[in-house]
Design an enzyme around this catalytic site. Structure first.
Site, PDB file in Angstrom:
ATOM      1  N   LYS A 101     -10.158  -5.376   4.160  1.00  0.00           N
ATOM      2  CA  LYS A 101     -10.357  -6.072   2.885  1.00  0.00           C
ATOM      3  C   LYS A 101     -11.723  -6.758   2.812  1.00  0.00           C
ATOM      4  O   LYS A 101     -12.252  -6.969   1.731  1.00  0.00           O
ATOM      5  CB  LYS A 101      -9.223  -7.054   2.648  1.00  0.00           C
TER       6      LYS A 101
HETATM    7  C1  LIG Z   1      -4.111  -4.569   2.758  1.00  0.00           C
HETATM    8  C2  LIG Z   1      -3.915  -3.747   3.956  1.00  0.00           C
HETATM    9  C3  LIG Z   1      -3.414  -2.416   3.877  1.00  0.00           C
HETATM   10  C4  LIG Z   1      -2.990  -1.782   2.573  1.00  0.00           C
HETATM   11  O1  LIG Z   1      -4.051  -1.562   1.694  1.00  0.00           O
HETATM   12  P1  LIG Z   1      -3.774  -1.158   0.166  1.00  0.00           P
HETATM   13  O2  LIG Z   1      -5.089  -1.147  -0.500  1.00  0.00           O
HETATM   14  O3  LIG Z   1      -2.865  -2.264  -0.369  1.00  0.00           O
HETATM   15  O4  LIG Z   1      -3.105   0.150   0.156  1.00  0.00           O
HETATM   16  C5  LIG Z   1      -3.330  -1.685   5.050  1.00  0.00           C
HETATM   17  N1  LIG Z   1      -3.657  -2.224   6.243  1.00  0.00           N
HETATM   18  C6  LIG Z   1      -4.117  -3.496   6.367  1.00  0.00           C
HETATM   19  C7  LIG Z   1      -4.445  -4.018   7.713  1.00  0.00           C
HETATM   20  C8  LIG Z   1      -4.277  -4.301   5.229  1.00  0.00           C
HETATM   21  O5  LIG Z   1      -4.738  -5.559   5.361  1.00  0.00           O
END
Ligand SMILES: *Cc1c(COP(=O)(O)O)cnc(C)c1O
Length: 456
Positions: free
Chosen positions: A106
């Protein structure tokens, strides 16, 4: 570049307005009026990111300003390649998306989005108060992204005692006067309900200029297109990307990169036991079930909000039809789509695999035995899914978190407790700044009013 709503009944907006607005007024999500093709790429990650993003931002932010914001954002990363590729087997690669400040993918989007917010707000002489709920990852990434922003205050609610210690400390040890990590006596759902109730309070919303940086924010999706492009460019031929999926934001960015001309053959969706997307892709069954907790908590989601953007494209951009289908989904818990052409449309690009906790642990163990690398449980759902579907050419599995972010699962699978990167080595000693509140809406709203600097 302008943006329209997936439900076809909201004003067309420019990029900056979409950035600050989040959800469209008709309840839909904003998408570009047309999908641009890939521009010429740059010499490094930040240059390529600037080039790709400016195709979606248009004239709203001058190119040199954007270049500076993007370069600052990626200067916070610990790896010079930002999103390096590592080979783990024949034709099987991992793209490490965890070298940012909070150790999860993120950061790649939020470090840029925080700076875009601050820039646009300064230009408009405005402030916002970002309010959000988190079960762990999103909150820490959002806090880190805005901790130096002059025009943003942020209040993140998390369930007291229910996040991992690393996740909590990543939120509570940030020492900035605009950052407020609030431990709520309740569950993640209680936190989310409080946030929804605050957004529904028109007076509070206006007085504090409430805003959100959740995963439906278009700018987050936009920033995620970049690593698909850089990875597909550095591999010969056309590749498959395997994406551990929760809200569908990450894999949607892959679909956009593919549509824009990146050499991507196929997108493989990895789900954990919360497998609504796998059931939809494989069996046409999109029916919501109760969320079950797993070892990959950031994928413990039943309704993937960003899927709406893909549904809009499946419907040939018919906003009325999309709104109708989602209305029915909300009332019946089941999404009904036309059978004609549906399967061909989806399976020409996507496939999906469900990977349960036991298979996740066994995959973490296998990768460790074969390569000596520790991978986190989210990443492991991806590599396990990729091994089940042998495809022509290289497969890139997106590694969405650093193993030290989920040390318990990794230790269970390998007997080894992964260590935090040295930049975070003193995380467990840093002083914490925590406000603790009950789940009473009046108390939480009063706290938001008290810390918001909007209008001061
Ligand atoms: C947020 C997250 C996901 C999922 O991502 P999306 O964009 O919601 O599909 C997968 N793995 C980790 C470690 C995350 O923080």
């Amino acid at each position: 570049m302008n943006y329209i709503s997936t439900r076809g009944n909201a004003p067309e907006l420019s990029f900056s307005d979409v950035l600050l607005t989040g959800l469209a007024s008709d309840g839909g999500l904003y998408v570009p009026t047309n999908w641009p093709t890939l521009p010429p790429l740059g010499n490094d990650y930040a240059e390529t990111a600037t080039s790709i993003m400016s195709a979606y931002i248009g004239d709203d932010i001058p190119h040199d300003v954007l270049a500076r914001l993007v370069s600052d954002a990626y200067a916070t990363f610990r790896h010079p390649a930002i999103a390096p590729l590592v080979q783990i087997d024949d034709d099987l690669w991992i793209q490490e998306l965890f070298h940012g400040p909070t150790l999860a993918f993120k950061d790649l989007a939020l470090q840029v989005v925080g700076r875009l917010f601050d820039h646009v707000l300064a230009e408009r002489n405005e402030r916002v108060t970002i309010v959000g709920a988190t079960s762990g990852d999103t909150g820490s990434a959002a806090i880190d992204a805005v901790k130096a922003c002059d025009n943003v205050d942020i209040v993140i609610l998390y369930p007291h005692g229910r996040t991992s210690e690393v996740q909590r400390r990543q939120m509570t040890t940030v020492d900035s006067s605009n950052v407020h990590a609030v431990a709520i006596d309740g569950t993640f759902d209680d936190c989310q309900d409080l946030v929804k109730a605050m957004f529904a309070d028109e007076q509070l919303r206006r007085d504090c200029n409430l805003s959100a940086v959740n995963s439906i924010n278009w700018a987050r999706v936009m920033a995620q297109i970049v690593y698909y492009v850089t990875a597909s460019q550095s591999l010969a031929g056309s590749s498959t990307f395997c994406v551990p999926t929760g809200n569908f934001g990450n894999v949607l960015a892959g679909w956009i990169a593919r549509s824009a001309g990146a050499s991507i053959d196929h997108l493989l969706i990895a789900s954990n036991a919360n497998d609504i997307l796998s059931r939809f892709v494989n069996d046409r069954d999109m029916s919501a079930a109760a969320v079950v907790p797993t070892l990959s908590p950031s994928m413990d989601i039943q309704v993937s909000s960003n899927f709406e953007r893909l549904l809009f494209e499946m419907n040939d951009r018919d906003g009325g039809l999309t709104a109708e289908q989602l209305q029915r989904f909300r009332s019946t818990g089941k999404l009904e789509v036309e059978e004609d052409g549906f399967h061909q449309w989806i399976s020409s690009t996507f496939s999906a695999e469900r990977v349960d906790d036991e298979q996740t642990l066994s995959e973490i163990g296998r990768v460790y035995r074969e390569t000596g690398m520790l991978i986190d449980p989210h990443t492991a759902t991806g590599t396990a899914a990729a091994r089940r579907q042998a495809r022509e050419g290289a497969t890139v599995c997106l590694s969405t978190a650093h193993p030290a972010k989920f040390p318990d699962a990794v230790e269970r699978a390998t007997g080894i407790r992964p260590e935090l990167p040295s930049a975070l080595g003193d995380l467990m000693e840093r002083p914490e700044h925590i406000t603790q509140l009950s789940s009473d809406l009046a108390d939480v709203s009063a706290f938001v009013r008290q810390v918001s600097r909007v209008g001061r």
